[in-house]
Design a protein around this motif. Sequence first.
Motif, PDB file in Angstrom:
ATOM      1  N   GLU A 177       0.824  -1.210   0.000  1.00  9.49           N
ATOM      2  CA  GLU A 177       0.000   0.000   0.000  1.00  9.49           C
ATOM      3  C   GLU A 177       0.853   1.252   0.000  1.00  9.49           C
ATOM      4  OE1 GLU A 177      -2.442  -0.603   3.405  1.00  9.49           O
ATOM      5  OE2 GLU A 177      -3.937  -1.825   2.335  1.00  9.49           O
ATOM      6  N   GLU A 197       1.127   4.056  -2.943  1.00 10.29           N
ATOM      7  CA  GLU A 197       0.906   5.461  -2.631  1.00 10.29           C
ATOM      8  C   GLU A 197       2.022   6.334  -3.220  1.00 10.29           C
ATOM      9  OE1 GLU A 197      -1.432   8.387  -1.238  1.00 10.29           O
ATOM     10  OE2 GLU A 197      -1.859   6.243  -1.110  1.00 10.29           O
ATOM     11  N   LYS A 225       1.823   6.950  -7.083  1.00  9.10           N
ATOM     12  CA  LYS A 225       0.742   7.779  -7.630  1.00  9.10           C
ATOM     13  C   LYS A 225       1.278   9.109  -8.125  1.00  9.10           C
ATOM     14  CE  LYS A 225      -3.099   5.852  -4.986  1.00  9.10           C
ATOM     15  NZ  LYS A 225      -4.128   6.111  -3.947  1.00  9.10           N
TER      16      LYS A 225
END
Length: 343
Positions: free
Chosen positions: A336, A340, A343
């Motif tokens: 995760e 992140e 992005k």
Amino acid sequence: MNKTLKELSEFLGGKLHGNGNIIISGVGDLESAKEGQISFIKDKTYLEKSKSSKASAIIIPPGIEIPEVPAIEIENPYLAFSKLLGIIYKSKQVFFKGIHSTAVIGKDVKIGLNVSVGPCTVVEDSVSIQDNTVICSNVYIGTKSIIGTNCLIYPNVSIREESELGNNVIIHCGTVIGSDGFGYIPVKEKYHKIPQIGKVVIEDDVEIGSNSSIDRATIDKTLICKGVKIDNQVHVAHNVVIGENTILLAHVTIAGSTKIGKHCVFSGQSGAIDNLTVGDNVIAASRAGILQDTPSNSVLWGMPALPIKEQKKITLATKNLPELSREFRELKKKVEKLEEKMK
């Protein structure tokens, strides 16, 4: 018992070592045996214990010597010892002789030679009880049932109509032979009972423990084949076939129309669902639940029952689940974070 060691050696067909004139009055295990009793050892692992035993004689296998103690040498000491237990067992069993005055005997009942029927037993019409069979107290035998020779039916056994027992059958207290099979058809919100018009056939040399149930077939027969041994509190459902010399231990359940092969062993609380075929020489470990047809020579464990090697791997892997779950959560967090950043 009160027999000389020589007499016991001849009875067992063994080879005598030492004083054959000593009197043997009983049996005991190596640790608790007293003077006048005989014990046994299966193999050399028990040799050290035998040296401190107070037994007056010991049954031994070939290749083992105990010079200090008279002995009977025989190929299978455990079997020989069990035969001596049989002598004592028979001496302890005292049954009523003949037909007790309180027994209820129906019409056209055929009773063989040397048959005993105990107090308050009910034998319905057209039953056949063959030679040397003992029916203890409070037994019920239904119409047209057949009981073979040398059978022993202990108190409070119920044998429903048209059941057939072979020779040398032993049934212990509280067992029911030929109760209705569990058969119902759902009709809207109710259940319609399916009449169970078959029977139970038990072949020769079968022993059934206490408080077990062998259900009658819907049609045809539920069959317990020659040499089967069934423990206490076992349920065999309608139209089941249990093959020769199979053993069912306590709390085993075999559901309707399943066929179990020869020489199988079902350990405690194991079972099989309905309409299966289980091959010969199958071993079901404790609590194994058989849900599919099983080939011969399988060893099964678990629920659902799987080959034992496979089930052991699954069990070992299961122990690692907490650690694997923790690692998974950590990896998930890392993924995760990476997503992140990307992005």
